[in-house]
Design a protein around this motif. Structure first.
Motif, PDB file in Angstrom:
ATOM      1  N   VAL A  37       2.283   5.165  -1.522  1.00 13.37           N
ATOM      2  CA  VAL A  37       1.366   4.407  -2.368  1.00 13.37           C
ATOM      3  C   VAL A  37       0.973   3.103  -1.662  1.00 13.37           C
ATOM      4  O   VAL A  37       1.814   2.404  -1.111  1.00 13.37           O
ATOM      5  CB  VAL A  37       1.979   4.178  -3.778  1.00 13.37           C
ATOM      6  CG1 VAL A  37       3.292   3.453  -3.696  1.00 13.37           C
ATOM      7  CG2 VAL A  37       1.036   3.421  -4.677  1.00 13.37           C
ATOM      8  N   CYS A  44       1.261  -4.346  -9.174  1.00 10.60           N
ATOM      9  CA  CYS A  44       0.897  -2.941  -9.370  1.00 10.60           C
ATOM     10  C   CYS A  44       1.783  -2.031  -8.547  1.00 10.60           C
ATOM     11  O   CYS A  44       2.216  -0.969  -9.007  1.00 10.60           O
ATOM     12  CB  CYS A  44      -0.545  -2.701  -8.907  1.00 10.60           C
ATOM     13  SG  CYS A  44      -1.751  -3.290 -10.062  1.00 10.60           S
ATOM     14  N   LEU A  48       3.931   0.937 -10.011  1.00  7.40           N
ATOM     15  CA  LEU A  48       3.653   2.309  -9.586  1.00  7.40           C
ATOM     16  C   LEU A  48       4.879   2.969  -8.981  1.00  7.40           C
ATOM     17  O   LEU A  48       5.184   4.128  -9.250  1.00  7.40           O
ATOM     18  CB  LEU A  48       2.547   2.314  -8.534  1.00  7.40           C
ATOM     19  CG  LEU A  48       1.138   2.233  -9.076  1.00  7.40           C
ATOM     20  CD1 LEU A  48       0.163   1.985  -7.965  1.00  7.40           C
ATOM     21  CD2 LEU A  48       0.784   3.515  -9.799  1.00  7.40           C
ATOM     22  N   ARG A  61       6.191   2.662  -0.424  1.00  3.62           N
ATOM     23  CA  ARG A  61       5.066   1.823  -0.771  1.00  3.62           C
ATOM     24  C   ARG A  61       4.666   0.927   0.386  1.00  3.62           C
ATOM     25  O   ARG A  61       5.495   0.524   1.189  1.00  3.62           O
ATOM     26  CB  ARG A  61       5.396   0.979  -1.982  1.00  3.62           C
ATOM     27  CG  ARG A  61       6.521   0.020  -1.719  1.00  3.62           C
ATOM     28  CD  ARG A  61       6.958  -0.557  -3.023  1.00  3.62           C
ATOM     29  NE  ARG A  61       7.474  -1.887  -2.890  1.00  3.62           N
ATOM     30  CZ  ARG A  61       7.740  -2.662  -3.912  1.00  3.62           C
ATOM     31  NH1 ARG A  61       7.525  -2.235  -5.120  1.00  3.62           N
ATOM     32  NH2 ARG A  61       8.215  -3.859  -3.728  1.00  3.62           N
ATOM     33  N   LYS A 134      -7.039   1.775 -13.275  1.00  3.52           N
ATOM     34  CA  LYS A 134      -5.890   0.925 -13.580  1.00  3.52           C
ATOM     35  C   LYS A 134      -6.123   0.273 -14.920  1.00  3.52           C
ATOM     36  O   LYS A 134      -7.258  -0.071 -15.244  1.00  3.52           O
ATOM     37  CB  LYS A 134      -5.808  -0.174 -12.532  1.00  3.52           C
ATOM     38  CG  LYS A 134      -5.270   0.268 -11.213  1.00  3.52           C
ATOM     39  CD  LYS A 134      -5.123  -0.985 -10.355  1.00  3.52           C
ATOM     40  CE  LYS A 134      -4.637  -0.679  -8.983  1.00  3.52           C
ATOM     41  NZ  LYS A 134      -4.623  -1.881  -8.148  1.00  3.52           N
ATOM     42  N   LEU A 141       0.275   9.954 -13.442  1.00  2.00           N
ATOM     43  CA  LEU A 141       1.005  10.186 -12.206  1.00  2.00           C
ATOM     44  C   LEU A 141       1.810  11.465 -12.247  1.00  2.00           C
ATOM     45  O   LEU A 141       2.092  12.065 -11.222  1.00  2.00           O
ATOM     46  CB  LEU A 141       1.944   9.014 -11.919  1.00  2.00           C
ATOM     47  CG  LEU A 141       1.256   7.697 -11.598  1.00  2.00           C
ATOM     48  CD1 LEU A 141       2.270   6.598 -11.420  1.00  2.00           C
ATOM     49  CD2 LEU A 141       0.411   7.824 -10.350  1.00  2.00           C
TER      50      LEU A 141
ATOM     51  N   SER B  70      -2.274  -4.565 -15.474  1.00  8.40           N
ATOM     52  CA  SER B  70      -1.110  -3.702 -15.278  1.00  8.40           C
ATOM     53  C   SER B  70       0.103  -4.178 -16.057  1.00  8.40           C
ATOM     54  O   SER B  70       1.005  -3.400 -16.319  1.00  8.40           O
ATOM     55  CB  SER B  70      -0.777  -3.553 -13.804  1.00  8.40           C
ATOM     56  OG  SER B  70      -0.432  -4.787 -13.261  1.00  8.40           O
TER      57      SER B  70
END
Lengths: 615, 133
Positions: A37, A44, A48, A61, A134, A141, B70
């Motif tokens: 990711v 974020c 995530l 990530r 988002k 996911l 978020s």
């Protein structure tokens, strides 16, 4: 508890076959799915990652795209899917998307807080498997594994098709079946492998054991590939020959074929952008008959590729184009208007435009900057009509081409605001007349072999025209190429808004444009970038094709892209909403068509152009 | 909290919290405030420049808005959207005014969240602390 996870994030070590170490989990799929990711926002990213871990995926990530790319390159089979943000400071998300798709052929999912249509469209044209808005929900996911499976399945199928061997097919078929079912079982990887083994027939060099369906295209390998392609010439670059030239053990024809597809798209995109201006029509334009045979697109590609790689002297390209198109060799400036669009088709246009006339344009740069995508990716409609106009002015003779590019650029880039913010647009300023193209880009440009030899083929790339253009780009490519080349020519002609018939090409693009797939937005573009105008029109499905700027009549356009012989239907405002980009295109196309276009689009791109640009 | 937070989103975060990460939500929020402070600062600087670079502003704000959404910072997000409108229109005044609002909401939310976490800690790891509505 991930079974088989022992491997850690990078499971490169474990046998490729099973990510999860084969022994475990066949039923566990998608548990253990390896996700990479990329997002510059740490908040974020953290969220995530946590979500993905909760889904029992393995996560790596990165906050920078470059970092992600180097990791992916270093571990080609280490990941199954990539999720990337669109807006990142060091590299545009779409560019990353392209690179990953080209080099590693991994499914990429884009995400952004921006849910404007143009951006989503851009994702589509660039080949993203999915687009998430988002803030991302965990439910979204949970299902990402489907993209991995789907891609694998397609790859296999593709391979099968490519091999074209009946015998292969059979075993494959069963394999496929197995494959699918195995997915359920979770041992899909294994089955794949099995498939490979069975297949090894025909020219498979499976020395590497098909275990890995995916070949990692290292830089060197890619260079070899490019060399081979250049040597053969884009037209003749067929996987088999490339494979022979490359002479790399363990590389299968299928690998080459799928890579070639991607490469073509990529080139298209590139060519439009920075390539020399000469490129204008060159690669795509295949000097070949305006009829754009499918080859034309290919040729276009070659040229572009070459141009892109700088190997081909722009001039040669230009000459080619000129020759092919019958146009005077375009001054090297003409950057390859080619629709570069690779897949996006649309984008290519932009590139071509850049070169057109305005040497200054840099449009290519612009486009190139990122990835060609500038071109029109998305919805060329953004092309701000103004740009088109510019194009138009620019060189009438070339304007077509150039404008096209710019147009495309402008158009597609909804974001780029016409002028280029995207870089692609640049051209717009120059020749604005070309604007038509942008639209076309989206649509596979019906290849209006527009007279001008509009090398721009660019838009023709639009491959998108066909439903789901992305995958089909090979088809489109061809079609596009062909068309593009032609279209460009036509386009140029047409583009120059001048209504002057410059377009002699009477690019019918409009008509041809993609009518068929208007939905796709690109699909129309398939028409061949050349038609871009038309294509755009068509493409504009949404927009209405008002783009018909000039009268493009790209008579040649008739081709429309491969898939949809749709004649220009695009004009029909398939996507009425798209307005922004499409409109331009349609407008352009309309113009070009002169009348062919369903005229829906009345060239009102002025209206949209700028507004549409959805930043 | 009402109105300040998008509960659905915040819930998602809470759902992610588990034994392995008992303070996940708080960590995320902390990270958010830390990271966004930087953005806020950049925006302020950009607003003071003359002429204002709207593109940059828009891009900062896009990031800020994304982050805020978020964690479910509804009001902040709304103000950000408004800010971007002004940005696109090239309206410097509007941007400045709106940004004040953004900061206001941002700070108010932070206070509320701080309180919330305090309570949560007091309440112990059991469930999620009830959100003060």
């Amino acid at each position: 508890m991930n079974p088989g996870n022992g491997r850690g994030v990078v499971s490169s070590v474990s046998s490729r076959v099973s990510r999860k170490s084969s022994e475990t989990v066949p039923d566990q799929f998608p548990v253990g799915l390896r996700v990479m990711v990329v997002d510059d926002d740490p908040t974020c990213l953290m969220i995530l990652e946590k979500m993905l871990r909760t889904c029992k995926y393995e996560v790596k990530r990165c906050s920078r795209a470059e970092e992600a790319l180097s990791i992916l390159r270093g571990n080609s089979n280490g990941y199954d899917v990539v999720i990337s943000d669109v807006h990142m400071p060091d590299m545009d998300g779409f560019k990353l998307l392209e690179q990953v798709g080209l080099e590693m052929d991994l499914p990429v999912i884009m995400m952004s807080a921006d849910d404007s249509k143009s951006v989503v469209m851009k994702g589509v044209t660039h080949g993203a498997c999915d687009y998430l808005i988002k803030p991302v929900r965990i439910e979204a996911l949970k299902n990402i594994w489907q993209h991995v499976v789907r891609k694998r399945k397609n790859e296999w199928k593709e391979v099968e098709q490519q091999s074209g061997s009946a015998d292969d097919g059979q075993p494959k078929q069963s394999e496929d079946g197995d494959y699918s079912s195995s997915v359920n079982e979770g041992s899909w990887r294994n089955s794949k492998r099995r498939k490979d083994d069975d297949e090894d027939g025909e020219d498979r060099d499976d020395t590497s054991t098909l275990k890995k369906p995916r070949v990692v295209w290292s830089v060197e390998l890619h260079q070899q590939f490019v060399g081979a392609v250049n040597q053969l010439g884009i037209d003749k670059a067929v996987p088999k020959k490339i494979l022979e030239l490359m002479n790399v053990p363990g590389l299968t024809r299928e690998n080459v074929a799928s890579h070639l597809q991607k490469y073509r798209l990529y080139l298209r995109r590139l060519s439009g952008v920075s390539q020399h201006q000469n490129n204008l029509g060159s690669p795509f334009m295949n000097p070949q008959d305006p009829g754009y045979g499918p080859l034309s697109t290919l040729n276009g590609i070659d040229l572009q590729t070459l141009a892109a790689t700088g190997q081909l002297p722009a001039q040669s390209l230009a000459n080619l184009q000129a020759a092919g198109l019958g146009r005077a060799a375009i001054a090297p400036k003409s950057r390859i208007p080619i629709p570069v669009v690779d897949q996006r088709n649309l984008f290519s246009f932009e590139n071509p435009k850049l070169t057109f006339g305005d040497t200054q344009q840099q449009p290519q740069h612009l486009n190139n900057g990122g990835k060609q995508i500038n071109l029109l990716h998305g919805i060329p409609t953004n092309m701000e009509p103004k740009q088109l106009v510019n194009l138009h002015h620019q060189g009438n003779s070339i304007p077509a081409v150039q404008s096209v590019q710019s147009v495309h650029n402008g158009s597609y880039q909804p974001q780029s605001r016409v002028q280029q913010p995207m870089g692609n647009y640049n051209p717009v300023s120059h020749t604005s007349p070309m604007i038509n193209f942008p639209l076309s880009s989206i649509y596979p440009l019906p290849n209006n072999p527009a007279k001008g030899g509009f090398p721009e083929d660019v838009t023709s790339e639009m491959k998108g025209s066909t439903p789901g253009f992305v995958p089909s780009y090979d088809i489109f490519n061809e079609l596009n190429h062909q068309q593009k080349v032609h279209d460009w020519e036509l386009q140029n002609v047409g583009l120059t808004f001048n209504a002057t018939q410059q377009a002699n090409n009477s690019i019918d693009v409009v008509g041809t444009s993609i009518v068929g797939s208007p939905h796709q937005a690109f699909p129309s573009s398939s028409q061949g970038s050349g038609l871009s105008r038309n294509a755009s029109v068509v493409h504009a499905n949404n927009n209405n094709n008002a783009i018909s700027m000039g009268q493009h009549h790209m008579s040649n356009n008739n081709f429309y892209h491969e898939n949809n012989p749709v004649r220009v239907k695009l004009e029909t405002p398939l996507f009425p909403e798209q307005f922004g980009q499409d409109d331009l295109m349609s407008a352009l196309l309309k113009q070009q068509q002169g009348g062919i276009v369903p005229a829906e689009n009345d060239f009102d791109f002025d209206g949209y152009s700028i507004d549409n640009i959805p930043v | 909290f009402q109105g300040y937070l998008d509960h659905e989103q915040f819930n998602q975060l809470e759902e992610l919290q588990d034994d392995a990460n008992p303070n996940f939500v708080e960590e995320v929020v902390t990270l958010y405030y830390r990271d966004s402070a930087r953005l806020v600062h950049s925006i302020e600087q950009a607003l003071e420049k003359s002429p204002i670079d709207f593109n940059k502003l828009d891009s900062y704000m896009h990031q800020f808005r994304g982050s805020s959404s978020s964690i479910g910072a509804k009001k902040v997000k709304a103000e950000c959207s408004l800010f971007r409108e002004y940005c696109r229109a090239g309206n410097g005044e509007g941007c400045m005014r709106t940004f004040q609002q953004v900061k206001k909401e941002y700070t108010a939310l932070r206070k509320k969240l701080e309180t919330f976490f305090q309570l949560a800690r007091q309440a112990g790891p059991v469930d999620r602390a009830r959100r003060p509505k």
